[in-house]
Write a protein that holds these residues in place. Structure first.
Motif, short mmCIF file in Angstrom:
data_model
loop_
_atom_site.label_atom_id
_atom_site.label_comp_id
_atom_site.label_asym_id
_atom_site.label_seq_id
_atom_site.Cartn_x
_atom_site.Cartn_y
_atom_site.Cartn_z
N CYS A 48 46.25 32.37 47.38
CA CYS A 48 45.88 32.37 45.96
C CYS A 48 44.64 31.54 45.71
O CYS A 48 43.92 31.77 44.73
CB CYS A 48 47.05 31.89 45.10
SG CYS A 48 47.20 30.11 44.87
N ARG B 251 49.38 36.90 41.54
CA ARG B 251 48.28 37.60 40.85
C ARG B 251 46.92 37.14 41.40
O ARG B 251 46.05 37.98 41.68
CB ARG B 251 48.35 37.30 39.35
CG ARG B 251 47.29 38.01 38.52
CD ARG B 251 47.38 37.62 37.05
NE ARG B 251 46.39 38.35 36.26
CZ ARG B 251 46.60 39.53 35.70
NH1 ARG B 251 47.78 40.13 35.84
NH2 ARG B 251 45.66 40.14 35.02
N LEU B 252 46.77 35.83 41.60
CA LEU B 252 45.52 35.31 42.17
C LEU B 252 45.33 35.78 43.60
O LEU B 252 44.20 36.07 44.02
CB LEU B 252 45.52 33.78 42.10
CG LEU B 252 45.38 33.15 40.72
CD1 LEU B 252 45.60 31.64 40.80
CD2 LEU B 252 44.00 33.45 40.14
N ARG C 252 45.03 44.90 46.06
CA ARG C 252 44.01 44.14 45.31
C ARG C 252 44.12 44.41 43.80
O ARG C 252 43.15 44.24 43.07
CB ARG C 252 42.59 44.44 45.78
CG ARG C 252 42.31 44.35 47.28
CD ARG C 252 42.74 43.06 47.95
NE ARG C 252 42.01 42.74 49.16
CZ ARG C 252 42.22 43.28 50.36
NH1 ARG C 252 43.13 44.23 50.51
NH2 ARG C 252 41.52 42.88 51.41
N ASP C 253 45.28 44.83 43.35
CA ASP C 253 45.52 45.13 41.94
C ASP C 253 46.34 43.99 41.33
O ASP C 253 47.56 43.90 41.56
CB ASP C 253 46.28 46.45 41.82
CG ASP C 253 46.51 46.86 40.37
OD1 ASP C 253 46.35 46.03 39.46
OD2 ASP C 253 46.87 48.04 40.14
N PRO C 254 45.72 43.10 40.53
CA PRO C 254 46.44 41.96 39.96
C PRO C 254 47.62 42.36 39.09
O PRO C 254 48.65 41.66 39.09
CB PRO C 254 45.37 41.23 39.14
CG PRO C 254 44.08 41.62 39.78
CD PRO C 254 44.28 43.05 40.21
N SER D 182 43.77 39.07 43.83
CA SER D 182 42.33 39.04 43.51
C SER D 182 41.50 38.44 44.64
O SER D 182 40.33 38.81 44.82
CB SER D 182 42.10 38.23 42.24
OG SER D 182 42.76 38.79 41.13
N ASN D 183 42.11 37.52 45.42
CA ASN D 183 41.33 36.74 46.39
C ASN D 183 41.55 37.12 47.85
O ASN D 183 40.79 36.68 48.71
CB ASN D 183 41.67 35.25 46.23
CG ASN D 183 41.33 34.71 44.86
OD1 ASN D 183 40.41 35.20 44.21
ND2 ASN D 183 42.06 33.70 44.41
#
Length: 235
Positions: A158, A110-111, A201-203, A114-115
């Protein structure tokens, strides 16, 4: 049949314990752990301190210290009248391992979604392509290496060093587990789904993909190691 781990060493790989400046016990630990993960030391095999010390050209003290570390990590066990042996995972061990993996790896993925930078996605894509090409050629070891690299890279992306530190010993045990039972090509399609989820880029999508990956692998591991489907049918 000789079941000592020292006698089972057959790769012929040159060992260099002077490749970095970490304490010797950590370098010895990494060497023994790699042998276990690669299958050079089979589950249940005895690890003889004297034999490994002679082979590596070190005293028995760093061997003993490294084996204590590997016991904490879950790679070896100390058994009465047998000494140190490579651990044989129970069904309960595997279930607990995947419970922790689910909590940590889903968070890491998930991270990563986002990163991740464009360069990060490119590195992941190259590792996946390497695994796909190796799988098409039937090069099992190269598929394994690319799969391991994919997961390690995902953890780096992450951006959470604490999470990465918690996952490091867990990843080693998982790589060891999959070498025992799984065809590495089975993981390639799942890694494709993980890559596309992170690249989006979709958590939320990444969370779902990581959860599905962990759950599928848990079911596969339990089936291969403990024939869980047969037990369910008998019940």
């Amino acid at each position: 049949m000789n079941t000592s781990a020292g006698a089972g060493r057959a790769s012929g790989r040159r060992v260099n314990l002077n490749s970095d400046y970490r304490p010797l016990r950590e370098r010895v630990r990494d060497e023994i752990r790699e042998r276990i993960i690669n299958g050079d030391y089979a589950p249940g095999a005895r690890i003889i301190e004297r034999e490994i010390a002679d082979e590596l050209g070190v005293s028995r003290i760093p061997i003993r210290e490294s084996l204590r570390m590997l016991e904490i990590e879950g790679f070896v066990a100390v058994l009465p009248r047998k000494g140190v042996v490579v651990k044989q995972l129970s069904e309960s061990d595997v279930v607990k391992l995947f419970e922790v993996r689910e909590a940590l790896e889903v968070c890491a993925t998930r991270l990563a979604a986002s990163n991740a930078s464009d360069a990060d996605i490119t590195r992941l894509r190259k590792l996946l392509e390497r695994a796909e090409q190796a799988d098409a050629k039937g090069a099992v070891d190269k598929v394994q290496q690319a799969n391991v690299g994919f997961h390690d890279e995902l953890i780096k992306i992450c951006g959470n060093e604490i999470l990465g530190g918690l996952l490091e010993p867990l990843q080693g045990r998982l790589h060891w587990l999959f070498r025992q039972h799984a065809h590495p090509g089975d993981l390639v399609a799942e890694h494709r789904a993980l890559l596309e989820a992170v690249a989006s880029r979709d958590p939320e999508r990444a969370t779902e993909a990581a959860m599905a990956h962990v759950q599928t692998n848990r079911e596969r591991a339990l089936k291969w190691l403990f024939h869980t489907e047969e037990k369910a049918e008998e019940a």
